[in-house]
Design a protein around this motif. Structure first.
Motif, PDB file in Angstrom:
ATOM      1  N   ARG A  56      15.098-158.365  -1.146  1.00 23.30           N
ATOM      2  CA  ARG A  56      16.591-158.965  -1.556  1.00 23.30           C
ATOM      3  C   ARG A  56      16.576-160.410  -1.863  1.00 23.30           C
ATOM      4  NH1 ARG A  56      21.499-160.680  -1.030  1.00 23.30           N
ATOM      5  NH2 ARG A  56      22.996-159.527  -1.887  1.00 23.30           N
ATOM      6  N   PRO A  57      16.196-161.118  -0.550  1.00 27.32           N
ATOM      7  CA  PRO A  57      16.202-162.533  -0.628  1.00 27.32           C
ATOM      8  C   PRO A  57      15.248-162.897  -1.984  1.00 27.32           C
ATOM      9  CG  PRO A  57      15.532-161.598   1.609  1.00 27.32           C
ATOM     10  CD  PRO A  57      15.633-160.583   0.554  1.00 27.32           C
TER      11      PRO A  57
ATOM     12  N   ARG B 200      17.218-165.254  -4.574  1.00 22.06           N
ATOM     13  CA  ARG B 200      16.756-166.657  -5.049  1.00 22.06           C
ATOM     14  C   ARG B 200      16.620-166.809  -6.568  1.00 22.06           C
ATOM     15  NH1 ARG B 200      17.813-171.462  -3.965  1.00 22.06           N
ATOM     16  NH2 ARG B 200      16.242-172.875  -4.704  1.00 22.06           N
ATOM     17  N   LEU B 201      15.945-165.608  -7.096  1.00 25.65           N
ATOM     18  CA  LEU B 201      15.942-165.629  -8.602  1.00 25.65           C
ATOM     19  C   LEU B 201      17.185-165.755  -9.294  1.00 25.65           C
ATOM     20  CD1 LEU B 201      14.034-165.382 -11.043  1.00 25.65           C
ATOM     21  CD2 LEU B 201      14.329-162.845 -11.041  1.00 25.65           C
TER      22      LEU B 201
ATOM     23  N   TYR C 128      14.506-153.099   0.374  1.00 30.96           N
ATOM     24  CA  TYR C 128      15.667-153.616   0.117  1.00 30.96           C
ATOM     25  C   TYR C 128      15.684-154.875   0.870  1.00 30.96           C
ATOM     26  CZ  TYR C 128      20.673-154.844  -0.905  1.00 30.96           C
ATOM     27  OH  TYR C 128      21.623-155.417  -1.411  1.00 30.96           O
ATOM     28  N   ARG C 129      15.408-154.730   2.251  1.00 28.39           N
ATOM     29  CA  ARG C 129      15.392-155.824   3.324  1.00 28.39           C
ATOM     30  C   ARG C 129      14.292-157.060   2.935  1.00 28.39           C
ATOM     31  NH1 ARG C 129      12.929-157.762   7.453  1.00 28.39           N
ATOM     32  NH2 ARG C 129      11.411-156.411   7.656  1.00 28.39           N
TER      33      ARG C 129
END
Lengths: 191, 270
Positions: free
Chosen positions: A30-31, A35-36, A26-27
């Motif tokens: 997730r970014p 961003r998507l 997840y870490r």
């Protein structure tokens, strides 16, 4: 892209039930999903959070069935895009509540090209962007994908155009890239 | 001339030689119809994800982000819910939930005769209470005198020159009361806040709200008590609930999260 193998290892560890691997996945990813989502201007921040949550819940639930650990990132992004599109289509009353865009089945996700091929793809995309005629579409693509800081909403504000116009430009460009990558897949990666 | 449609995409997903051969040639040149179709339809396989991965890799790499704990807590909570999927997944979700306890700022919650739903941890420990309409989670970050931010676990030692910043996740909009208590003193109301559904920093009318620890030392407890708009109890009623003296909360509308820190005075070395 260099972290692909590292990510695959976390996927394998999560699939085998290692607890900390889920939070690490997840870490790490997730970014990227966030961003998507930043490209879907019609979604507000709460809707984006909901879509991100739904994406990870679906992915984590199905993770033990994912055959190709190296395909996790592409599979996750596919789920995220489907969730966002489903949300948008429901919002626009184009899709019924019980109707859902189906995600790629984890059992059938094929192995993906190696990192080297992905690097080549990135170069091809850079070339395609540089060949775009100067104008609003090129500027939008540069702001969103090359600079990678602003959301579609922020780009709309900066360029003084509607939110949906920015999303449409990004989608149109993405359709072109998808055609090019599909052609490349058809030209060899499946044979 | 054939263009991509659902049928053709399915054929490509099945690697039908004829379709592969035709579209390999057809897609070698720009085709507005096919590009439009590809932009709005998924597949084949995870091509969409591959395309997005390539596009998102164009931007300069970002620094390693810390874990979004509140976001992961939401995922974990969803995973705990019954699902038609396999029994195996249930075990994994449970493992995720258990493991997260070590890293997530799960408020330590108390329950008593009040019957108030005190948050997610009471569910994890199997305690049954009345379920509040708002589910509330809280993460706490300390801002040091040098401006650096650091995530806190419960019972962390903090400095008196730190400021505590609160970030919540609420399932509904509502109103929250923020209390603090020093050692064995009475809970003290710090402020009233409007909550929005979703994940947000705790903000008052003046902006981001922080709890200054200046002049504090020893154990300090923070409580955030939330209720849906229009059902707000009085601060005194909430205070009684916090110290375990409240009457049963008939409506079961109050959600309370608690966070404990220990403050060392500025004279002590870090």
């Amino acid at each position: 892209m260099g972290s692909t193998e590292g990510l695959a290892e976390w996927v394998r560890r999560a699939a085998s039930g290692e607890t900390s691997a889920f939070s690490e996945l997840y870490r790490r990813t997730r970014p990227l999903v966030a961003r998507l989502m930043a490209g879907f201007a019609p979604l507000d921040s709460d809707e984006v959070e909901d879509v991100i949550q739904e994406t990870f819940v679906r992915a984590f639930r199905a993770l033990p069935r994912l055959k190709e650990a190296g395909a996790f990132e592409a599979w996750l992004l596919s789920i995220a895009r489907n969730r966002a599109r489903t949300r948008l289509e429901r919002k626009a009353s184009l899709r019924r509540l019980e109707d859902d865009i189906s995600d790629p089945e984890p059992e059938t996700v094929p192995a993906l090209p190696e990192a080297l091929q992905l690097e080549r793809d990135i170069e091809v995309v850079r070339q395609l962007i540089s060949e775009l005629p100067d104008g609003e579409e090129k500027r939008t693509v540069q702001l969103f994908y090359i600079e990678g800081e602003l959301s579609a909403r922020e780009i709309a504000e900066q360029l003084g155009v509607g939110k949906s116009a920015v999303t449409m430009r990004l989608e149109r460009f993405r359709g072109r890239i998808k055609r090019e990558l599909l052609r490349r897949v058809l030209a060899g990666r499946w044979e | 001339m054939r263009h991509l449609d659902d049928e053709a995409l399915s054929a490509l997903a099945r690697r039908e030689p004829e379709a592969v051969k035709y579209f390999r040639e057809h897609l070698a040149t720009a085709c507005e119809a096919c590009e439009g179709f590809l932009a709005t339809h998924s597949g084949p396989d995870v091509l969409d994800g591959q395309v997005d991965a390539v596009l998102l890799a164009l931007a300069p790499p970002r620094t390693d982000a810390p874990l979004d704990e509140v976001g992961f807590a939401r995922v974990r909570r969803e995973l705990r819910k019954p699902h038609l999927d396999t029994r195996r997944w249930g075990l994994i979700a449970g493992a995720v939930a258990a493991g997260l306890l070590a890293i997530i700022v799960v408020p330590r919650l108390r329950q008593g005769g009040s019957g108030v739903e005190l948050g997610p941890a009471s569910q994890e420990s199997g305690v049954k209470g009345q379920v509040g309409r708002i589910a509330l989670e809280l993460a706490v970050v300390a801002k040091g005198s040098d401006g650096a931010l650091r995530r806190l676990d419960p019972d962390t030692l903090v400095d008196s020159d730190d400021v505590l910043l609160l970030r919540y996740h609420a399932t509904e909009a509502g109103t929250a009361l923020l209390f603090q208590r020093r050692a064995d003193e009475e809970p003290q109301l710090l402020g009233t806040f409007e909550l929005e559904a979703g994940t947000h920093d705790l903000r008052g009318p003046q902006g981001l709200s922080g709890v200054s620890l200046e002049g504090e030392s020893g154990p300090l407890t923070l409580w955030l008590a939330a209720s849906p708009a229009g059902l707000e109890p009085s601060p005194d009623e909430v205070k009684r609930v916090l110290v375990g003296e409240g009457e049963r909360w008939e409506q079961g509308t109050l959600a309370v999260t608690r966070f404990d820190v220990r403050v060392r005075s500025g004279q002590n070395p870090r």
